[in-house]
Design an enzyme around this catalytic site. Sequence first.
Site, PDB file in Angstrom:
ATOM      1  N   TRP A   1       7.388  -0.214   3.350  1.00  0.00           N
ATOM      2  CA  TRP A   1       8.622   0.584   2.720  1.00  0.00           C
ATOM      3  C   TRP A   1       9.707   1.105   2.817  1.00  0.00           C
ATOM      4  CZ3 TRP A   1       8.939   6.251   0.827  1.00  0.00           C
ATOM      5  CH2 TRP A   1       8.751   7.073   2.184  1.00  0.00           C
TER       6      TRP A   1
ATOM      7  N   THR B   1       6.410  27.027   6.123  1.00  0.00           N
ATOM      8  CA  THR B   1       4.588  26.678   4.966  1.00  0.00           C
ATOM      9  C   THR B   1       3.370  27.480   6.215  1.00  0.00           C
ATOM     10  OG1 THR B   1       5.822  24.341   6.093  1.00  0.00           O
ATOM     11  CG2 THR B   1       3.646  23.983   4.823  1.00  0.00           C
TER      12      THR B   1
ATOM     13  N   TYR C   1       7.851  16.449   0.381  1.00  0.00           N
ATOM     14  CA  TYR C   1       7.509  17.997  -0.342  1.00  0.00           C
ATOM     15  C   TYR C   1       7.728  17.047  -1.857  1.00  0.00           C
ATOM     16  CZ  TYR C   1       9.240  18.967   3.987  1.00  0.00           C
ATOM     17  OH  TYR C   1       8.973  19.472   5.167  1.00  0.00           O
TER      18      TYR C   1
ATOM     19  N   ARG D   1       1.906   1.032  15.531  1.00  0.00           N
ATOM     20  CA  ARG D   1       1.421   1.109  13.345  1.00  0.00           C
ATOM     21  C   ARG D   1       2.321  -0.375  13.298  1.00  0.00           C
ATOM     22  NH1 ARG D   1       5.252   5.225  10.372  1.00  0.00           N
ATOM     23  NH2 ARG D   1       4.173   4.504   9.182  1.00  0.00           N
TER      24      ARG D   1
ATOM     25  N   SER E   1      13.660   6.598 -12.927  1.00  0.00           N
ATOM     26  CA  SER E   1      12.156   7.305 -13.655  1.00  0.00           C
ATOM     27  C   SER E   1      11.078   8.656 -13.766  1.00  0.00           C
ATOM     28  CB  SER E   1      10.733   6.766 -13.944  1.00  0.00           C
ATOM     29  OG  SER E   1       9.623   7.748 -14.374  1.00  0.00           O
ATOM     30  N   SER E   2      11.611   8.979 -11.989  1.00  0.00           N
ATOM     31  CA  SER E   2      11.486  10.018 -12.117  1.00  0.00           C
ATOM     32  C   SER E   2      12.798  11.202 -12.181  1.00  0.00           C
ATOM     33  CB  SER E   2      11.046  10.063 -10.439  1.00  0.00           C
ATOM     34  OG  SER E   2       9.627   9.412 -10.399  1.00  0.00           O
TER      35      SER E   2
ATOM     36  N   LYS F   1       2.970  30.135   3.509  1.00  0.00           N
ATOM     37  CA  LYS F   1       2.180  29.989   2.231  1.00  0.00           C
ATOM     38  C   LYS F   1       0.790  29.624   3.008  1.00  0.00           C
ATOM     39  CE  LYS F   1       5.236  26.814  -0.586  1.00  0.00           C
ATOM     40  NZ  LYS F   1       5.112  25.742  -1.112  1.00  0.00           N
TER      41      LYS F   1
ATOM     42  N   HIS G   1      12.683  11.859   3.799  1.00  0.00           N
ATOM     43  CA  HIS G   1      11.962  13.017   3.926  1.00  0.00           C
ATOM     44  C   HIS G   1      11.681  14.234   2.945  1.00  0.00           C
ATOM     45  CE1 HIS G   1       9.686  15.723   6.534  1.00  0.00           C
ATOM     46  NE2 HIS G   1       9.383  16.825   6.267  1.00  0.00           N
TER      47      HIS G   1
ATOM     48  N   GLU H   1      11.055  13.370  -0.033  1.00  0.00           N
ATOM     49  CA  GLU H   1      10.377  12.904  -0.330  1.00  0.00           C
ATOM     50  C   GLU H   1       8.691  13.277  -0.104  1.00  0.00           C
ATOM     51  OE1 GLU H   1      10.246  11.076  -3.644  1.00  0.00           O
ATOM     52  OE2 GLU H   1       8.311  10.029  -3.296  1.00  0.00           O
TER      53      GLU H   1
ATOM     54  N   HIS I   1      14.510  13.539  11.816  1.00  0.00           N
ATOM     55  CA  HIS I   1      13.462  13.085  12.761  1.00  0.00           C
ATOM     56  C   HIS I   1      12.312  12.057  12.581  1.00  0.00           C
ATOM     57  CE1 HIS I   1      10.966  16.071  10.152  1.00  0.00           C
ATOM     58  NE2 HIS I   1      10.935  14.515   9.545  1.00  0.00           N
ATOM     59  N   HIS I   2      12.910  11.193  11.720  1.00  0.00           N
ATOM     60  CA  HIS I   2      12.871  10.063  11.219  1.00  0.00           C
ATOM     61  C   HIS I   2      13.097   9.514  12.581  1.00  0.00           C
ATOM     62  CE1 HIS I   2       9.583  10.986   8.407  1.00  0.00           C
ATOM     63  NE2 HIS I   2      10.715  11.770   7.736  1.00  0.00           N
TER      64      HIS I   2
ATOM     65  N   ASP J   1       6.580  21.080 -26.384  1.00  0.00           N
ATOM     66  CA  ASP J   1       6.706  20.068 -25.807  1.00  0.00           C
ATOM     67  C   ASP J   1       7.454  20.405 -25.341  1.00  0.00           C
ATOM     68  OD1 ASP J   1       6.322  17.082 -25.290  1.00  0.00           O
ATOM     69  OD2 ASP J   1       6.041  17.178 -27.572  1.00  0.00           O
TER      70      ASP J   1
ATOM     71  N   SER K   1      -2.758  27.035  -5.335  1.00  0.00           N
ATOM     72  CA  SER K   1      -2.057  28.293  -6.034  1.00  0.00           C
ATOM     73  C   SER K   1      -2.597  28.542  -6.588  1.00  0.00           C
ATOM     74  CB  SER K   1      -0.340  28.983  -5.229  1.00  0.00           C
ATOM     75  OG  SER K   1      -0.441  27.764  -4.770  1.00  0.00           O
TER      76      SER K   1
ATOM     77  N   HIS L   1       0.477  -0.965  -0.136  1.00  0.00           N
ATOM     78  CA  HIS L   1      -0.138   0.243   0.369  1.00  0.00           C
ATOM     79  C   HIS L   1       0.901   0.977   0.013  1.00  0.00           C
ATOM     80  CE1 HIS L   1      -3.141   2.430   1.608  1.00  0.00           C
ATOM     81  NE2 HIS L   1      -2.091   3.429   2.457  1.00  0.00           N
TER      82      HIS L   1
END
Lengths: 358, 559
Positions: free
Chosen positions: B150, B342, B273, B464, B185-186, B345, B269, B271, B318-319, B114, B284, B85
Amino acid sequence: MRRSPTNDCRIPSALFLLLGATVLLAGCAAGQPDSITEEGDSVRSLYKWVFGLAVLIFLAVEGAILFMAVKFRRRKNDDGSLPPQIHGDNRLEVVWTITPLAIVLVLFVLAYQNINDLQAEVPADEIQALVDQDKALRVDVTGLQWVWQFAYPDFAWQNSEGDMSPVKILGENTNTIPETAGSVPTLRVPLGIPVQFKLHALDVIHSFYIPQTLYKLDAVPGRVNHFEMTFTETGIYNGQCAELCGTSHADMRFRVEVMPADDFFAWAASEQAKGETSALADIAAEEAEEAAEAEAANDDGTGTSANDSSEENTESATEDTSGTETETNPASPGEATSNATDTGSGVEQADQVLSERE
Amino acid sequence: MTTHTFTPDQSPGVGAVRVTRPYRAVFLDWITTTDHKKIGTMYAIAASVFFLIGGILAGIMRIQLAIPENDFVTRDVFNQSFTMHGTIMVFLFLMPMLAALGNWMVPLQVGAADMAYPKVNALAFWMIPLGGTVLLLSYLMPNGPHAGSWVSYPPLADVSESGTAFLPGHGVDLWIGAIAILGISSTLGSINFIVTVYKMRAPGMTMLRVPIFTWTVIVQSFLAIFSLPVVTAGLAMLWISRNLGGRFFDPSAGGDPILYQHIFWYFGHPEVYILVLPVMGVVSEIIPVFSRKPLFGYKAFIFATLSIAALGTMVWAHHMFTTGAIQVHFFAFTSFLISVPTGVKMFNWTATMYKGKIEFTSAMLFALGFLMMFLIGGITGVFNATGGLDFSLHDTYFVVSHFHYVLVSAALFGLFAGFYYWFPKMSGRMLNETVGKVQFVLLFLGVNFTFLPQMLVGLDGMPRRIPTYTEEEGWGLGNLISSYGYILIALAAILFLLNVLLSMRRGKISGDNPWDAYALEWATSSPPPYYNFDRLPLIRSERPVFDENHPEAVATGDH
């Protein structure tokens, strides 16, 4: 290309009511469990500050969003003209950069003190003195798939092999029965004095977590993590592995029984004495055997008998554990017994692994 | 506008003469296309398919956890479900779906014909189904897919000293392969976006006139280039450890399991963002258009985006507070700092509505939903950032709830907003607005019913990644409500799918610029011709189409 003016602000207004109700509900229920340690009290008071600020900011910003949305909705009689085209305001940007910065700096000061509280420990040279006066306790916690083992290095005796053997509390290894929740070991700790936990992991990473201490720390292979807690409430509490460690991760539970310090030390001393007696008996038996062997002078089974006696030790510790289990886990006596017979070998296996690695 | 009668690449839409072509030709056209719009559409289709798979896996977990001591699935299947998941939702739904919007809109927003490298673009897309297939093939393997979550921490995802794997089978190896493919790919896609914006902007479009969505895609692309190769390298080490005796993470051979965690979160982390910044860009675009005002503080917004990206690379540990191997004070501090840009924004979005004339279209409602839910995600993040609180909250359902408030608000509210807003541009037809509003209410209720109870059981200590819990722990009610909430989210997603399928054929014809929107993509026809623009308006601000349509505002200098 003008659109027909609409006056549909029902959804935002409904959201406002809904959010209000949600906050009320969450506010009543939200909260960590009451802490049972001094360190947990520090976390709890930090939590109250952060939660209070969070609620204020939440209400202010959500309120501002919904207020803007409802107040500046397009009205039915709108003439289609453009509203004032405001591109920004640098003074405002500065204000709402500095305000959150100030808030997080204040929070950081609180958090900083709290981190220091959690990481404070009795210096290594002092702890031995405290332990000798029964004013501190050390516990070795070992995590392995999928069981917790606890040992009290301060309550140890010399076993028949000449090694120091501490009082141990062993969980049943559910390794052999993956789809059944195993019974849980109960760790006993004294009230009101610092308890130093040392965390070991034998296979993968585990995490030693007692929710009501508001603390957890990982047991990482190749590292010995340690932390201190001073328990402030007697009672029996749940604990559980908090780092995914494989199939039966969810079954890796334990309990903590916080008992008055006198009771604890009486219990630990009696366990130690029991261990000593049985070790002495073992040694005596061994000596007798050796004497018999010497008499017979044609026997060569010494190695085997040493093994036998060490297994007896393990069994006595296991029996003790299952004794506590029946007290605290009356839910499934039948299962517990069948587990005990099934997993007897598992426990020994685990214990052997433990001693080998040590 | 354009009066094209027939173009060989015409998507079915308004103004086009429908020419029936043999299926084979259509098929060949789609699989060989290098047109950024068609590739964007294919990204969206692929991402939707994977979203359904990821959603079904979430359903399996919600059924299993609905009541205490449930035995709907085995522990292994549960562990596999949350692993897949998470992986699918992050790498095969959110990232491709953002790539879909980016592909569609970035060339249009900067006035290019293009992407800079159309063939690389096609390659990057086709690696998505390839990576997805590799990942899903693990379901056919003897021991099933990866079950180590993951994050795949060694030693669990690695082999033991004696060389036996803690997780049997080749699920982990296929997972590593899939992530490597998807990461490459990314990375390719990101390079393409950056070059497109740097080299192919229309005359007059300076960097400070580039639309906010494109800006966020640029910053996202830089983050992706900085972080994705790192995790690919880390996973290569894991693969070598598993299969070739590398033992990078094995303490008995001088390795360290914590090393992997640093590598993973150095990617993990940023990721977050990578997933959230473009959605902030979408919102926006939408809030100004439906408030009939420009974005409040365009430059401040760009600066805040850059700050988030820069700070986002400094907070990874922090993880890892509970590993006992981290300087907690430092990472608590940097994590706190992120809330400042943040917050800027958030205030800019709110101020954009001030004195506006807000129209509550579905797109606007979803954008508002994003603000409201993202705020919860952000505030709960502060709890974790304190360090001390994180020792109790880490790896509990509080964290699950926190990042779902962040990612679901991005994934569902933000992306739905984007699709309601841009669907007319993509297809020439409107999505049904009534369905959109029903869907919004369902989603708003669903998200809160699902994730608020999770926050509460998490505070109470529910860890979890556990497939079951006992009744005495008292987490049953919260989990049951959470499982009902899942049904509402699923209904909202299904409604959206139906809305898209029906509106593609029968939706109201939209015209070129149904929202009277501002950015350059609205200067061409809807859908755009394959070469994108017949003509470009003068670009003298970040809102060229607005300037052209509202000369009165420009004349008074009020633009």
